[in-house]
Design a protein around this motif. Sequence first.
Motif, PDB file in Angstrom:
ATOM      1  N   MET A 210      -0.325   2.557   6.333  1.00 30.81           N
ATOM      2  CA  MET A 210       0.082   1.356   5.942  1.00 30.81           C
ATOM      3  C   MET A 210      -0.090   1.135   4.227  1.00 30.81           C
ATOM      4  N   ASP A 211      -1.053   1.950   3.755  1.00 32.92           N
ATOM      5  CA  ASP A 211      -1.280   1.812   2.474  1.00 32.92           C
ATOM      6  C   ASP A 211      -0.219   2.896   1.712  1.00 32.92           C
ATOM      7  N   ALA A 212       0.351   3.851   2.546  1.00 29.61           N
ATOM      8  CA  ALA A 212       1.254   4.639   1.880  1.00 29.61           C
ATOM      9  C   ALA A 212       2.496   4.198   1.729  1.00 29.61           C
ATOM     10  N   SER A 218      -0.586  -9.080   5.049  1.00 27.42           N
ATOM     11  CA  SER A 218      -0.254 -10.566   5.755  1.00 27.42           C
ATOM     12  C   SER A 218       0.825  -9.985   6.912  1.00 27.42           C
ATOM     13  N   GLN A 219       1.483  -8.880   6.895  1.00 22.18           N
ATOM     14  CA  GLN A 219       2.411  -8.320   7.918  1.00 22.18           C
ATOM     15  C   GLN A 219       2.026  -7.497   8.801  1.00 22.18           C
ATOM     16  N   PHE A 228      -0.532  -4.760  15.490  1.00 23.76           N
ATOM     17  CA  PHE A 228       0.526  -5.921  15.389  1.00 23.76           C
ATOM     18  C   PHE A 228       1.188  -6.042  13.906  1.00 23.76           C
ATOM     19  N   ILE A 229       2.538  -5.959  14.180  1.00 22.82           N
ATOM     20  CA  ILE A 229       3.312  -5.961  13.038  1.00 22.82           C
ATOM     21  C   ILE A 229       4.249  -7.456  13.163  1.00 22.82           C
ATOM     22  N   LYS A 230       4.240  -8.035  12.153  1.00 20.15           N
ATOM     23  CA  LYS A 230       5.100  -9.416  12.263  1.00 20.15           C
ATOM     24  C   LYS A 230       6.265  -9.542  11.934  1.00 20.15           C
ATOM     25  N   ALA A 231       6.855  -8.894  10.859  1.00 19.70           N
ATOM     26  CA  ALA A 231       8.191  -8.941  10.497  1.00 19.70           C
ATOM     27  C   ALA A 231       9.053  -7.646  11.130  1.00 19.70           C
TER      28      ALA A 231
END
Length: 635
Positions: A210-212, A218-219, A228-231
Amino acid sequence: EAKRPPGIMCILDDVCATMHAVSEGADTKFVEKLYGAVSGNQHYQNYNQGFIVIHYAGKVEYNVEGFCEKNKDVLFNDVIELMQSTSNTFIRSLFPEDLVALKEKRGKPTTGSFKLKNQANDLVNKLMLCTPHYIRCIKPNETKRAHDWEEIRVKHQVEYLGLKENIRIRRAGFAYRRPFTKFLQRYAIITKETWPKWSGETSRGIKHIMDAVSMEPSQWQMGKSKIFIKAPESLFLLEETRERKFDTYARIIQTAWRRYVRRREMAEIREKATDILFNKKMRRSASIRRCFVGDYIGYQQNSGLRALVGKRERVEFACQVNKYDRRFKVQKRDLLLSGQHLYLVGRELIKKGPNAGQLVEKVTRTIQIAEIENINLSTRQDDFFVIRVREAFPSILESVFKTEFLTVLSSKYMESTGQQVNISFSDQISYTAKKDANKMKAWLGSMMGDERILTFVSGSNDFPELSVKGKNMTIAIGNGLPRDTRPGDVKTRQGSFKKKPPRTAQVNSYQPPGNKKQLSMTRSNASMERPSMNKIGAKQSARNLHSQASSNQSFMRVPSPNASIRKKGPPPPPPPAKTYPQVRAVYDYAAQDAEELTINTGDMINLLKKEDSGWWVGELRGKKGLFPFNYVEEL
């Protein structure tokens, strides 16, 4: 459904209890009482034959005719007890009521709505104790055929199943959820640290991914066992990055494979080229292991040359050659070889019109591949070859890329005619020259004979020495590698060949070209190994270089009269050294003029200026001069 507030089932039981002896008018009484009790509910509507219940998936109409009669249960306990006493197992299973509990209550018989209400409540209680997982199926048609789509029917099912509401609820929170292991397995290729295997904790590997991709915190969120991924856009970002990584690795694999295939093809081509000259002609040490490039004059980037070739013809080989006319005078030509023709392209000076004074490309001769009768070469290491054409005059050419030319020509000749091209080797080649355009000269030539003879003899140098006497030209050249040399062989040269010193020895032993004899030998060597450059551009660049040097005459100015009485201050700091871009020499080039640089393979040259003529200005070992741009590569 509970008694407070009363629902539809409770009102129906109440009407049946109060009007148990009357059958007519009971349904109308039920509707009136139902309207008075639940008419204010937003999910209820009344109509002339009954009532409507508005479910979340749509409206359902209920006709009340016979409701009260069907709701009455006339099956008394005595009848149930009688049926349960039978020895038939199937009949006993149809009456599962608990008579002991019914007798303890000592009440009247239950109704159908009472039983339905209790069953529904029990079902809801059981569902609340479970974790349901629904698989919603949509039936697209009633015909049971493929590609038959009833849009109205599908829309009704989507609305009835509540799929829109589920999607809205899902998108309001974290729509995508995946176990740690599966997520890391799918997106590990995004970073080098996680691919091909992550050795640390799974959650830390996911955080590194995710950092890469620079995803906002917040997503996405980390649970105990899932991410869990929101958008949806965040998920699309991961998928796009993953696809790009796969594309990058696929290109690397393709490049390595193509390089391997190309090397294998080049080895086969070199072997094929060696077979053509094996045991027939001496070889040069510089050409025995040389890679075949095909295009040595930048044909693909030259629109003028491409316009001279047919649109559907693909040029397989292009280089610059020396063409010898009937008087053995040298003319530069561009040789283009396609699958059908061989073109010799020269330069013509335009004398009239708006483009007067410009040089344009012009095809001086076109030879069909199938019309080639024979190709003559000597047995020595020279670069001469004679192309004989049926019912036409031959062409005498000289090129350092003759071996590659013969290989490509042999392949195209086989494709065109189905036969091997005839190649002969002899140290004395005779041919009939092209007739002169002047009638008188042509008559004299026919009387005296137009036969020309090329004689190849042993010389003391690795470059050819030409001697013309009348209609004969003698080419003297030293011995090359043995005729049975192959690219994999390691053999010494015959005659005057000496082992080439290492690169460091060349740099240390470098001397400016002052000796005319040595310069002439070096020049001839360079011309045989590399294509020559257009000297018109070199001379123009040299003039520009002289004009720039002569314009800087500041040292000739007379000093000011007061210069001697000025106070001497601290000396100014030295100006910072100006840095220039550098280029690396990929070929050897011997200077052929005083303004040119002699470069060796691997030399680093400071690039001072690029000229459109093809000659660049550079600095090497403290000397400024010109060098050809196609002999170097930019860093």
